[in-house]
Motif scaffolding. Structure first.
Motif, PDB file in Angstrom:
ATOM      1  N   GLY A   1      -8.454  -5.512 -15.982  1.00  0.00           N
ATOM      2  CA  GLY A   1      -8.492  -4.296 -15.199  1.00  0.00           C
ATOM      3  C   GLY A   1      -7.829  -4.526 -13.866  1.00  0.00           C
ATOM      4  O   GLY A   1      -7.651  -5.672 -13.452  1.00  0.00           O
ATOM      5  N   GLY A   2      -7.420  -3.443 -13.221  1.00  0.00           N
ATOM      6  CA  GLY A   2      -6.826  -3.604 -11.909  1.00  0.00           C
ATOM      7  C   GLY A   2      -5.948  -2.428 -11.541  1.00  0.00           C
ATOM      8  O   GLY A   2      -6.045  -1.367 -12.138  1.00  0.00           O
ATOM      9  N   ASP A   3      -5.070  -2.665 -10.572  1.00  0.00           N
ATOM     10  CA  ASP A   3      -4.206  -1.582 -10.128  1.00  0.00           C
ATOM     11  C   ASP A   3      -2.821  -1.718 -10.769  1.00  0.00           C
ATOM     12  O   ASP A   3      -2.601  -2.587 -11.616  1.00  0.00           O
ATOM     13  N   VAL A   4      -1.919  -0.879 -10.359  1.00  0.00           N
ATOM     14  CA  VAL A   4      -0.605  -0.833 -10.995  1.00  0.00           C
ATOM     15  C   VAL A   4       0.139  -2.165 -10.845  1.00  0.00           C
ATOM     16  O   VAL A   4       0.828  -2.618 -11.754  1.00  0.00           O
ATOM     17  N   PHE A   5      -0.048  -2.841  -9.721  1.00  0.00           N
ATOM     18  CA  PHE A   5       0.641  -4.113  -9.508  1.00  0.00           C
ATOM     19  C   PHE A   5       0.103  -5.190 -10.466  1.00  0.00           C
ATOM     20  O   PHE A   5       0.865  -5.944 -11.058  1.00  0.00           O
ATOM     21  N   GLN A   6      -1.221  -5.236 -10.559  1.00  0.00           N
ATOM     22  CA  GLN A   6      -1.808  -6.249 -11.433  1.00  0.00           C
ATOM     23  C   GLN A   6      -1.363  -6.052 -12.882  1.00  0.00           C
ATOM     24  O   GLN A   6      -1.133  -7.012 -13.606  1.00  0.00           O
ATOM     25  N   PHE A   7      -1.225  -4.778 -13.269  1.00  0.00           N
ATOM     26  CA  PHE A   7      -0.792  -4.498 -14.628  1.00  0.00           C
ATOM     27  C   PHE A   7       0.601  -5.069 -14.896  1.00  0.00           C
ATOM     28  O   PHE A   7       0.817  -5.803 -15.859  1.00  0.00           O
ATOM     29  N   VAL A   8       1.535  -4.735 -14.027  1.00  0.00           N
ATOM     30  CA  VAL A   8       2.919  -5.173 -14.237  1.00  0.00           C
ATOM     31  C   VAL A   8       3.032  -6.693 -14.105  1.00  0.00           C
ATOM     32  O   VAL A   8       3.743  -7.345 -14.866  1.00  0.00           O
ATOM     33  N   MET A   9       2.295  -7.264 -13.162  1.00  0.00           N
ATOM     34  CA  MET A   9       2.311  -8.717 -12.991  1.00  0.00           C
ATOM     35  C   MET A   9       1.894  -9.418 -14.271  1.00  0.00           C
ATOM     36  O   MET A   9       2.555 -10.332 -14.742  1.00  0.00           O
ATOM     37  N   LYS A  10       0.785  -8.940 -14.835  1.00  0.00           N
ATOM     38  CA  LYS A  10       0.249  -9.606 -16.023  1.00  0.00           C
ATOM     39  C   LYS A  10       1.150  -9.399 -17.222  1.00  0.00           C
ATOM     40  O   LYS A  10       1.434 -10.311 -17.979  1.00  0.00           O
ATOM     41  N   LEU A  11       1.591  -8.159 -17.415  1.00  0.00           N
ATOM     42  CA  LEU A  11       2.325  -7.858 -18.640  1.00  0.00           C
ATOM     43  C   LEU A  11       3.739  -8.412 -18.624  1.00  0.00           C
ATOM     44  O   LEU A  11       4.240  -8.906 -19.616  1.00  0.00           O
ATOM     45  N   ASP A  12       4.395  -8.327 -17.486  1.00  0.00           N
ATOM     46  CA  ASP A  12       5.767  -8.829 -17.413  1.00  0.00           C
ATOM     47  C   ASP A  12       5.818 -10.282 -16.974  1.00  0.00           C
ATOM     48  O   ASP A  12       6.885 -10.868 -16.884  1.00  0.00           O
TER      49      ASP A  12
ATOM     50  N   GLU B   1       0.829  -1.208   0.000  1.00  0.00           N
ATOM     51  CA  GLU B   1       0.000   0.000   0.000  1.00  0.00           C
ATOM     52  C   GLU B   1       0.860   1.253   0.000  1.00  0.00           C
ATOM     53  O   GLU B   1       0.583   2.227  -0.700  1.00  0.00           O
ATOM     54  N   GLN B   2       1.895   1.176   0.803  1.00  0.00           N
ATOM     55  CA  GLN B   2       2.814   2.304   0.905  1.00  0.00           C
ATOM     56  C   GLN B   2       3.457   2.596  -0.455  1.00  0.00           C
ATOM     57  O   GLN B   2       3.511   3.735  -0.904  1.00  0.00           O
ATOM     58  N   LEU B   3       3.873   1.514  -1.129  1.00  0.00           N
ATOM     59  CA  LEU B   3       4.512   1.672  -2.435  1.00  0.00           C
ATOM     60  C   LEU B   3       3.513   2.239  -3.449  1.00  0.00           C
ATOM     61  O   LEU B   3       3.825   3.146  -4.215  1.00  0.00           O
ATOM     62  N   LYS B   4       2.292   1.710  -3.388  1.00  0.00           N
ATOM     63  CA  LYS B   4       1.264   2.138  -4.331  1.00  0.00           C
ATOM     64  C   LYS B   4       0.984   3.632  -4.196  1.00  0.00           C
ATOM     65  O   LYS B   4       0.731   4.322  -5.178  1.00  0.00           O
ATOM     66  N   SER B   5       1.045   4.109  -2.964  1.00  0.00           N
ATOM     67  CA  SER B   5       0.758   5.525  -2.757  1.00  0.00           C
ATOM     68  C   SER B   5       1.891   6.414  -3.265  1.00  0.00           C
ATOM     69  O   SER B   5       1.724   7.610  -3.431  1.00  0.00           O
ATOM     70  N   GLN B   6       3.054   5.805  -3.503  1.00  0.00           N
ATOM     71  CA  GLN B   6       4.197   6.609  -3.940  1.00  0.00           C
ATOM     72  C   GLN B   6       4.439   6.577  -5.443  1.00  0.00           C
ATOM     73  O   GLN B   6       5.270   7.323  -5.949  1.00  0.00           O
ATOM     74  N   VAL B   7       3.767   5.680  -6.162  1.00  0.00           N
ATOM     75  CA  VAL B   7       3.977   5.643  -7.610  1.00  0.00           C
ATOM     76  C   VAL B   7       2.704   6.087  -8.332  1.00  0.00           C
ATOM     77  O   VAL B   7       1.610   6.011  -7.787  1.00  0.00           O
ATOM     78  N   ASP B   8       2.899   6.553  -9.568  1.00  0.00           N
ATOM     79  CA  ASP B   8       1.767   7.004 -10.368  1.00  0.00           C
ATOM     80  C   ASP B   8       1.494   5.963 -11.448  1.00  0.00           C
ATOM     81  O   ASP B   8       2.355   5.654 -12.261  1.00  0.00           O
ATOM     82  N   ILE B   9       0.290   5.431 -11.450  1.00  0.00           N
ATOM     83  CA  ILE B   9      -0.045   4.369 -12.407  1.00  0.00           C
ATOM     84  C   ILE B   9       0.123   4.834 -13.849  1.00  0.00           C
ATOM     85  O   ILE B   9       0.525   4.065 -14.720  1.00  0.00           O
ATOM     86  N   VAL B  10      -0.148   6.108 -14.104  1.00  0.00           N
ATOM     87  CA  VAL B  10      -0.027   6.620 -15.474  1.00  0.00           C
ATOM     88  C   VAL B  10       1.431   6.580 -15.933  1.00  0.00           C
ATOM     89  O   VAL B  10       1.742   6.223 -17.058  1.00  0.00           O
TER      90      VAL B  10
ATOM     91  N   VAL C   1       3.807   4.533 -14.718  1.00  0.00           N
ATOM     92  CA  VAL C   1       4.239   3.140 -14.849  1.00  0.00           C
ATOM     93  C   VAL C   1       3.675   2.519 -16.129  1.00  0.00           C
ATOM     94  O   VAL C   1       4.400   1.973 -16.955  1.00  0.00           O
ATOM     95  N   ILE C   2       2.357   2.633 -16.330  1.00  0.00           N
ATOM     96  CA  ILE C   2       1.750   2.032 -17.521  1.00  0.00           C
ATOM     97  C   ILE C   2       2.236   2.748 -18.776  1.00  0.00           C
ATOM     98  O   ILE C   2       2.428   2.133 -19.822  1.00  0.00           O
ATOM     99  N   GLY C   3       2.490   4.060 -18.631  1.00  0.00           N
ATOM    100  CA  GLY C   3       2.984   4.847 -19.766  1.00  0.00           C
ATOM    101  C   GLY C   3       4.307   4.360 -20.325  1.00  0.00           C
ATOM    102  O   GLY C   3       4.668   4.687 -21.449  1.00  0.00           O
ATOM    103  N   GLU C   4       5.021   3.557 -19.543  1.00  0.00           N
ATOM    104  CA  GLU C   4       6.271   3.002 -20.066  1.00  0.00           C
ATOM    105  C   GLU C   4       6.019   1.787 -20.947  1.00  0.00           C
ATOM    106  O   GLU C   4       6.903   1.349 -21.680  1.00  0.00           O
ATOM    107  N   TYR C   5       4.812   1.240 -20.872  1.00  0.00           N
ATOM    108  CA  TYR C   5       4.490   0.070 -21.675  1.00  0.00           C
ATOM    109  C   TYR C   5       3.513   0.407 -22.815  1.00  0.00           C
ATOM    110  O   TYR C   5       3.486  -0.270 -23.825  1.00  0.00           O
ATOM    111  N   VAL C   6       2.670   1.403 -22.587  1.00  0.00           N
ATOM    112  CA  VAL C   6       1.590   1.710 -23.519  1.00  0.00           C
ATOM    113  C   VAL C   6       1.598   3.213 -23.799  1.00  0.00           C
ATOM    114  O   VAL C   6       1.772   3.999 -22.875  1.00  0.00           O
ATOM    115  N   ARG C   7       1.444   3.586 -25.067  1.00  0.00           N
ATOM    116  CA  ARG C   7       1.330   5.015 -25.348  1.00  0.00           C
ATOM    117  C   ARG C   7      -0.041   5.493 -24.887  1.00  0.00           C
ATOM    118  O   ARG C   7      -1.062   5.055 -25.391  1.00  0.00           O
ATOM    119  N   LEU C   8      -0.048   6.377 -23.915  1.00  0.00           N
ATOM    120  CA  LEU C   8      -1.315   6.849 -23.369  1.00  0.00           C
ATOM    121  C   LEU C   8      -1.568   8.273 -23.830  1.00  0.00           C
ATOM    122  O   LEU C   8      -0.654   9.080 -23.883  1.00  0.00           O
TER     123      LEU C   8
END
Ligand SMILES: [Zn+2]
Length: 586
Positions: free
Chosen positions: A63-74, A5-14, A16-23
């Motif tokens: 769908g999901g949060d930043v962790f689920q995104f990275v887990m699935k994609l990587d 939770e602490q980590l999630k509050s410190q990173v921006d999902i946009v 993180v995902i922006g490094e994989y997908v052009r948003l």
């Protein structure tokens, strides 16, 4: 707050995902849309919500949060994901022992083994036994700086160097064997899988070494190029060589150069073109094509000029066209591959060639010209038919017609004949035009919420769609979409984003894009409740409108002295009001 939770509050999902997908920012603040990395699509149905820090795809439902995104994609486990995101954002990790399960333990060990191996190979290249490999690199004009950048190394011929080094660490025999870098003899002893080879580390998108390609130093060593077998951290079909270095350049320039081999990547990179990748010793796959599309719209295919290269290029191009990318082809003169060409003609000339690379269709036309007898009109027509298949894949009607015209001129075919061919093929296949985003009306919040809920949940569709009668939807801006959704749900076809999309007019598609991009739903489980509330609200709105109308009638009747009629309308109003109380929105 736990570490996650602490980590999630410190990173921006946009970010993180922006490094994989052009948003792209979409409308209201905090919303971004892009092409979904989890399924194949040409129009964006993947949206990221910055305010709520989640993502959602209405094409495939991911769908999901930043962790689920990275887990699935990587393809990582949860602990690995935490570690990766923490590292990239400079957040210190708690002890690893807090986060262990068998799978992530193995993957972590494999990553460690690869890191150690990369160092062992790198050191060996600098040592006396690396002289042969160094001489080869020198002959190929690879500078010390490039050797450093690409982490090149040498696997010495003894077959013991890596095994010996790994024995100093506490890896289990299973972990060593699972790495594909170490082989097991019948007597249980181990030896190195790569021997006497120049080593190219292969990285995942996050920049971790996950495999190697090895080039033989002697002709008698076969194959010339040997690649790591697949492991839990290396899936060949989704990895592109050099992607982690190329992806920033790909997003900036909107293009990527696809070459065949490791040396080509290094040569083109050295020429100042950073956006260059290669598939790793396999023919291109759909997964790789999709990975490319996540970062750029245009691909320039620059394969070897030999027959094998041209055939591989043709296959790759079909995949890119199917995915909806713009394809250009660079055929270098003098029978040179990209690396040789840069060496002989210089970086500037190569970059100029790249910028001028002809469209795929002109390249294909040249191949057709070589194949058919262009002196006869029959031959020219055959050549054009040869191109027609590829031409049909261009989904935009206007663009397709323009290319056809252009090609007819290029091949010297009668324009009238072309037109005829075209009508025939158009009748065979009807492609929905690429959806424009017209600056038309915008979809009201309530309709948008209802639509998203209905798209997300079958339960919601079954219960709520039948309640959406004529009266309720009459005033809807997005009435067309609800009607299409109702028809789709009533048919045998599965309810998917693209299915719905295909049934809509351009205006309807525009509204659908708006709705999907603006979606705020966090959990599909809430969709039914959201749909119910929307319908109650919309019904209430309808009743209020009816009430207003009745009020108007009462006034008119009173003014004109028709008392009895006025009383009748008032009784009607009372009934409606009671009804409204009963269905008050919570
Ligand atoms: Zn998707």
């Amino acid at each position: 707050m736990n570490f996650a939770e602490q980590l999630k509050s410190q990173v921006d999902i946009v970010k993180v995902i922006g490094e994989y997908v052009r948003l792209k920012r979409s409308g209201a603040s905090g919303r971004y849309i892009g092409l979904c990395p989890f399924h194949q699509e040409k129009t964006p149905s993947f949206s990221v919500n910055q305010t709520r820090q989640f993502y959602k795809c209405f094409g495939c439902g991911e769908g999901g949060d930043v962790f689920q995104f990275v887990m699935k994609l990587d393809g990582l486990t949860f602990p690995e994901t935490l570690k990766l995101i923490a590292e990239r954002n400079g957040v210190p990790m708690p002890q690893r022992s807090d986060y262990t399960d068998a799978e992530s333990k193995l993957k972590a060990a494999l990553l460690d083994i690869h890191e150690i191996a990369a160092n062992v190979f790198r050191d060996a290249l600098r040592a006396p036994q690396g002289s042969e490999a160094r001489a080869y690199l020198e002959r190929r004009g690879v500078s010390g700086e490039l050797v450093e950048t690409f982490g090149l190394g040498f696997a010495e011929p003894s077959g013991q160097a890596l095994v010996r080094r790994l024995a100093q660490e506490r890896f289990t025999a299973e972990q060593l064997e699972a790495s594909a870098l170490v082989r097991r003899r019948d007597d249980g002893s181990h030896f190195d899988a790569f021997r006497g080879r120049l080593m190219f580390p292969i990285h995942n998108e996050s920049g971790k070494v996950i495999a190697f390609g090895g080039r033989a130093m002697r002709d008698e060593d076969q194959p010339k190029y040997l690649n790591s077998n697949e492991t839990p951290i290396y899936r060949k079909s989704s990895v592109l060589y050099n992607l982690h270095r190329a992806r920033d350049g790909m997003r900036r320039s909107g293009r990527v150069v696809l070459v065949e081999g490791y040396m080509d990547v290094i040569g083109v990179f050295a020429a100042g073109v950073k956006e260059v990748v290669a598939s790793c010793g396999t023919s291109l796959t759909n997964g790789q094509v999709r990975t490319v599309h996540r970062h750029s719209d245009t691909v320039i295919v620059n394969f070897d000029p030999d027959t094998a290269g041209a055939n591989a290029a043709e296959k790759a191009i079909q995949l890119f066209l199917d995915e909806g990318l713009h394809v250009r082809v660079l055929a270098l003169d003098g029978g040179l591959d990209p690396d040789e060409y840069v060496k002989q003609n210089g970086a500037d000339t190569y970059r100029k060639k790249l910028d001028e690379a002809s469209t795929y269709f002109h390249w294909l036309a040249d191949r057709a010209r070589a194949r058919f007898d262009m002196r006869t009109s029959d031959g020219r027509m055959d050549a054009f038919k040869f191109l027609l298949e590829a031409l049909k894949k261009v989904s935009d009607k206007l663009e397709r017609a323009a290319i056809a015209n252009d090609l007819a001129g290029y091949l010297g075919v009668e324009p009238g004949l072309i037109l005829e061919q075209f009508k025939k093929s158009a009748a065979e296949r009807r492609t929905p035009a690429a959806a424009p985003a017209p600056a038309g009306p915008s979809i009201p919040a309530m309709e948008q919420m209802l639509l998203n809920a209905l798209l997300a949940s079958e339960e919601a569709r079954v219960e709520v769609l039948p309640q959406l009668g004529e009266a309720v939807t009459q005033g809807f801006v997005a009435r067309e979409i609800f009607q299409a959704l109702g028809n789709l749900a009533a048919s045998d076809a599965p309810v998917t984003f693209s299915g719905l999309h295909g049934r809509l007019s351009a205006a309807g598609q525009g509204l659908l894009h708006q709705a999907v991009a603006a979606d705020e739903m966090i959990d599909d489980a809430l969709a039914l409740e959201q749909a119910r509330r929307c319908v109650r609200r919309l019904e209430a709105d309808l009743k209020k409108r009816e009430l207003d109308e009745l009020r108007g009638r009462v006034k008119t009747a009173e003014r004109e002295g028709r008392v009895e009629e006025a009383l009748g309308w008032i009784a009607e109003m009372e009934k409606l009001r009671r009804n409204l109380e009963g269905s008050r929105v919570p």
